[in-house]
Structure formats: structure tokens, C-alpha cells
Enzyme design. Structure first.
Site, PDB file in Angstrom:
ATOM      1  CB  THR A 199      -0.807   0.236   1.123  1.00 51.03           C
ATOM      2  OG1 THR A 199      -1.711   1.219   1.115  1.00 51.03           O
ATOM      3  CG2 THR A 199      -0.110  -0.111   2.584  1.00 51.03           C
ATOM      4  NE  ARG A 200       0.470   5.625  -4.780  1.00 49.36           N
ATOM      5  CZ  ARG A 200      -0.630   5.558  -5.577  1.00 49.36           C
ATOM      6  NH1 ARG A 200      -1.271   4.446  -5.995  1.00 49.36           N
ATOM      7  NH2 ARG A 200      -1.372   6.735  -6.031  1.00 49.36           N
ATOM      8  CG  HIS A 204      -9.664   4.068   5.117  1.00 49.17           C
ATOM      9  ND1 HIS A 204      -9.586   5.106   5.891  1.00 49.17           N
ATOM     10  CD2 HIS A 204      -9.217   4.480   3.927  1.00 49.17           C
ATOM     11  CE1 HIS A 204      -9.006   6.236   5.324  1.00 49.17           C
ATOM     12  NE2 HIS A 204      -8.932   5.793   4.129  1.00 49.17           N
ATOM     13  CG  HIS A 207      -7.511  -0.533   2.516  1.00 46.58           C
ATOM     14  ND1 HIS A 207      -8.039   0.614   3.241  1.00 46.58           N
ATOM     15  CD2 HIS A 207      -7.247  -0.728   1.232  1.00 46.58           C
ATOM     16  CE1 HIS A 207      -8.229   1.458   1.752  1.00 46.58           C
ATOM     17  NE2 HIS A 207      -7.612   0.641   0.912  1.00 46.58           N
ATOM     18  NE  ARG A 293     -11.395  -2.864 -11.650  1.00 44.69           N
ATOM     19  CZ  ARG A 293     -11.475  -1.589 -12.049  1.00 44.69           C
ATOM     20  NH1 ARG A 293     -10.841  -0.602 -11.812  1.00 44.69           N
ATOM     21  NH2 ARG A 293     -12.205  -1.578 -13.470  1.00 44.69           N
TER      22      ARG A 293
END
Length: 554
Positions: A199-200, A204, A207, A293
Site C-alpha cells: 500500500t501507498r 481504512h 482494507h 485491481r
């Protein structure tokens, strides 16, 4: 599944060269030095600690071309992203770069020697070809392509490395693990199956839910493995994101998830980036990797089309899955069902059941305006972190910059706006006005004004400036400095005709020559004191501030 690193033995150059560290330190002091930039430091750290195994240096021309055309190094091992050290002609001459030459690579932050490079070759890449092969098209709307053409220098230097030390980090040191250290941690905690989440962005509730589901379905522990090197321009800073990750970590069942920070310089390369990320996670000891995605996609190209298809990344990684020996876990979109207060995979939502979602764009709008962010979307603790860093516009700093032909009316406008804003007591204001004897701002003056305005805006204050900034380059410097510090800028072009200005001038300025004022190319407002009163202009500025949310009760 095998837990061997990609290509066999993990290439941890720091451990390999540790017995000779003192020798290398002494040699580094005698050699010519090259100071690296931020991206080069990120790349170097992951070469040295084994994150980029099997690489043992920056790519020579054979490896570079093999990766471009075949996604393989010259030894046949899979690798998808060029890892290159760029230099210009002057550096080649000054450092005497040629095969066999040794140079010291230094950290720009503290000038410490990080490694010694033994040059294998110096070559000139075809950057347009690199863009086409690696990123799909030569389009500078792609941040990595823009970097390639506008930042990266003309030549590449390939060579092997002898390690001295890793770059020093002073933030979140408890979450910074090398591949060897993270593998040891997995072993200590008996984490034999680990699914990594790249992740960057802040995390929340959705996730957290998708990572828990990935762990449950694959009988894994979770590694939250965010990038804290270079990401996409405009992303949330890593300090804010790590505070969010630390909070999210407490929302998992005890012992399910751990956090480790990855000092990677992302290229936003879509499919190739996903393959690269998979190799990196394998090197860090993970057995599974979540690929989303449009994984690492940069957004739209110059024609408004997505750079990559939604599943291109998953397709490319699956093509090499046996060779990678890491299991791909497809990112499953989840939807919130208010009736049951739960997140479920989007493809499992019964027909006709209401779902709720907040897009990233909508979240940023609500943060900007102070709008409500519901607990079903993110945890209250996460919301508090984000709001502290991204307060509502009424609490954000800003600057109003008046520019126009030299006239005392500019200072009059600034003072009038200062009075109007202060009468409401909504926020403190700072006036930046020229010296009475000054007829135009020098470049040094502009640097000072810009710095002060940026610092005030960064701390939530309002700046009203009329420092006689006449050149477009100076105006742009002011705007960029304040914006970089998180403040908004209302650029007001006081487009009063020069003849009118001369007629009301009582300073004698125009007896010395004509005006050298350059009109701004993209002002926020254009006003004219030949047809508008001071009060009317000030009211127009206040209306603009209200529209942008800087004043008022929104």
C-alpha cells in the site's frame, strides 16, 4: 511452498561485506564521490540489504537490455524493472568513470559513505524506448516517464557494489526490517505462511477486512508492507500513513498482523511493477502477495485513458507464477452493507441489498470541507489522524498575493483586506508589504517573502502580501513555495491600466522609466482599480475565499 529467495541465496551485501567494512571505509575516503538523489538512495538500500536480490549492483548494459526486452537478467533470472544509476557528461569526466574505476556513493542527507561502486560500463540509454518497453508508452503523464525525461541524467553507469552501511533512518525504526531481519522475525513468531499487503495510501476498514479475508482463505498471517520511499506525487506523506498503519494494526486479532516499512522508490509501472513487487516480497520471506485491481497504476494518460487494464498486473504475474514461487492473492473489492454492519466481497452481495461506499475523491472532499466521515468507512482514530494533517479549509493556511504595476494602491488593498478579515476574528493574518523606498522586489526579497508566507500558511495562518513582485518567475516561486507547504494561494492580478496608475502615482516612480511588470499567466482573480473601488475589490477577494472554503462557517 519453498521459502528460498528469488534466484537462490539472498544477496545481502551488508552481511557479505561486514568483515571488510573498516577497509572499505578507509578506501571510500580516498576515492572520488558521487552524491546520490532520493530515488538512487532508495534503490541502493534495497540492493545492499537484499530486497532487490539477485542484484549485486546497478545494472550494466547487458542486464538493462535483458530486462527491457525479455524481463530477465543476463544470467536468465527473472527481473522486470531497470535499476540504473544515472549520471551526466560532467560527472563522467569529473569522476573519470570508466570500466574498473572505483567511486564512493554518498547519502545526500548526511554525506555518509554508503557503498563503493566498481564501474563495469557507462552507456547511453534510449529513454523513449525504455518508456515504451517498461511503462507501455512514452507519455510524460506517467510519473516515471516524466522522471525519465526530466530528472534522470543522460548516461547510466553499471557496476558491482561493496557495502559500507545502509542509509540512516531516524523515524519508525522499530518497523524497519531488512529481508534477513524480517525472515528472522517470521521464524521467531512461527509465521510460516505470510500474505503481504502492498500500500501507498492510508488504510481504512475495507482494507482491514480484505486482508483478514486473504489471511483466512489462505491460512496466513498478514504483513502490512507499505512503501515509505518515493510514491506517486501528491500521495499522503509517509509519516501520516505510518501513524494510520500503527492504529490499524490494533484492529486485527492479536498476533495476526505485523507491520514493516519498505523503502522503495515506486515507478507506478503497473504489470511490471506488480512482478517486481512480487519478487521483492519473496525476498522478504512472504509466501503470498495481494495484487489489486490496476496494481501500481498511475491513473490516466495524456488522452484520458487508463495506462493499464484492470487485471493486466495479475495476468503478468500469473504468467511467471511457478518461477516466482509466491502465491498471488487477487484483491477482492468489498462493499459495506449497512443493514448488517459488515463488509462482504462485492461479488457476494445479494441482489437488491443496499451497499455504501466512499471514493478516494469523496474522502478528500470531505476532509477539505470538514464534511462528515462515517465510522463504517474508517475508524475514528484514523479519521482523527487524517483530520489533524488535512484540516478543513476554514483551518488551513492561505495567502492572498496582490500583483500589478507599481502603485501604493497595492499596499492599500492589502491593508483593507487585512482589516476586513480581522474584524471577523476568524483567523490571524500576517501582512507582507514592501519597504517604503522599494519599487520592486529582488529575487532575494521574493525568496524571503515566499519562505515567510509558506511557514505562516503551514501553521494555519493567513498571509496578505503585496511585495511588488513584478516578474512571472517570482510570482510562480511565491505560489509554489506556499503550495508546497500546504497552503492555498489566491493570486490577484490588479490589472489597472498603466496610464491610470501613472496618473495617481505621487512617488515619482514613473519619472525614472516605464513599468517592468509582467502580468501573471494564470491569476485567480483579475480586478481593475480604474473601474472598481478598493472596497469592491476587497469584497471580490472575500467572495473568492468563501468559495474556496477558507472563510465562513463551512
Amino acid at each position: 511452498m519453498s521459502n528460498q529467495p528469488h534466484g537462490g541465496e539472498l544477496k545481502d551485501l551488508i552481511q557479505r561485506d561486514a568483515p571488510r567494512k573498516e577497509e572499505f571505509i578507509a578506501l571510500a575516503a580516498e576515492l572520488p564521490s558521487l552524491t546520490l538523489n532520493e530515488r538512487q538512495v532508495c534503490d541502493l538500500e534495497l540492493i545492499l540489504n537484499g530486497g532487490f536480490s539477485p542484484l549485486e549492483g546497478f545494472m550494466n548494459q547487458q542486464d538493462y537490455e535483458g530486462v527491457l526486452f525479455n524481463l530477465r537478467l543476463q544470467n536468465g533470472l527473472l527481473w522486470s524493472m531497470p535499476i540504473t544509476l544515472d549520471v551526466n557528461q560532467q560527472q563522467i569526466e569529473d569522476l573519470g568513470l570508466a570500466p574498473g574505476k572505483k567511486i564512493t556513493l554518498r547519502n545526500p542527507q548526511d554525506d555518509e559513505a554508503l557503498a563503493i561502486l566498481t564501474v563495469q560500463d557507462v552507456y547511453k540509454p534510449n529513454k523513449s524506448l525504455e518508456a515504451e518497453k517498461v511503462f507501455g508508452k512514452d507519455d510524460s503523464a506517467h510519473p516515471a516517464v516524466a522522471y525519465l525525461h526530466n530528472v534522470a541524467k543522460e548516461f547510466y553507469v553499471g557496476g558491482s557494489l561493496e557495502a559500507i552501511s545502509l542509509p540512516a533512518h531516524y523515524d519508525y525504526t522499530e518497523f524497519r526490517f531488512t529481508p534477513v531481519e524480517l525472515r528472522q522475525k517470521f521464524n521467531k513468531l512461527d509465521m510460516s505462511r505470510v500474505v503481504a499487503f502492498q500500500t501507498r495510501n492510508p488504510m481504512h476498514r475495507a482494507h482491514r477486512e480484505l486482508t483478514v479475508r486473504a489471511a483466512r482463505e489462505n491460512k496466513c498471517h498478514v504483513l502490512i508492507h507499505p512503501v515509505v520511499g518515493m510514491t506517486k506525487p501528491g500521495d499522503v506523506d509517509h509519516f501520516t500513513r505510518v501513524r494510520v498503519y500503527k492504529t490499524i494494526l490494533q484492529k486485527y486479532p492479536e498476533g495476526m498482523a505485523i507491520l514493516s516499512l519498505l523503502p522503495l522508490a515506486m515507478r507506478m509501472g503497473g504489470p511490471r511493477e506488480a512482478l517486481w513487487h512480487s519478487i521483492i516480497r519473496k525476498n522478504f520471506g512472504c509466501t503470498h502477495f495481494i495484487i489489486g485491481r490496476d496494481h501500481a497504476g498511475p491513473g490516466k494518460d495524456s488522452n484520458g485513458k487508463d495506462f493499464y487494464g484492470p487485471y493486466d498486473a495479475q495476468d503478468l504475474v500469473n504468467k511467471y507464477i511457478d518461477e516466482l514461487e509466491i502465491t498471488v492473492v487477487p484483491f477482492k473489492m468489498v462493499s459495506y452493507i449497512p443493514d448488517t454492519d459488515e463488509y462482504v466481497p462485492a461479488d457476494q452481495v445479494p441482489e437488491g441489498v443496499q451497499t455504501l461506499n466512499i471514493s478516494g475523491t469523496e474522502l478528500r472532499r470531505r476532509l477539505k470541507t470538514g464534511g462528515h466521515i462515517p465510522d463504517w468507512f474508517t475508524y475514528p482514530e484514523v479519521q482523527a489522524i487524517l483530520r489533524s494533517v488535512y484540516p478543513a479549509r476554514t483551518k488551513q493556511g492561505f495567502a492572498v498575493l496582490f500583483v500589478g504595476h507599481y502603485s501604493q494602491a497595492l499596499s492599500t488593498l492589502a491593508n483593507a483586506l487585512d482589516s476586513v478579515l480581522n474584524q471577523g476574528g476568524q483567523r490571524p493574518t500576517t501582512l507582507l508589504l514592501p519597504n517604503e523606498k522599494q519599487s520592486s522586489a529582488s529575487d532575494q526579497d521574493v525568496s524571503t517573502f515566499s519562505f515567510v508566507a509558506g511557514e505562516v500558511a503551514k501553521n494555519g495562518g493567513a498571509v496578505i502580501a503585496a511585495p511588488l513582485i513584478s516578474k512571472q518567475s517570482q510570482q510562480n516561486k511565491f505560489v509554489s513555495t506556499v503550495s508546497k507547504n500546504g497552503g492555498g494561494v489566491i493570486l490577484v492580478h490588479v490589472a489597472t491600466p498603466l496610464e491610470f496608475v501613472k496618473a495617481i502615482d505621487r512617488t515619482g516612480h514613473y519619472t525614472k522609466g516605464s513599468s517592468d511588470f509582467e502580468a501573471p499567466s494564470n491569476p485567480t482573480l483579475v480586478v481593475d482599480l480604474a473601474t472598481q473601488s478598493i472596497g469592491q475589490v476587497v469584497h471580490e477577494v472575500v467572495l473568492e475565499l468563501e468559495k474556496e472554503g477558507y472563510v465562513g462557517s463551512r
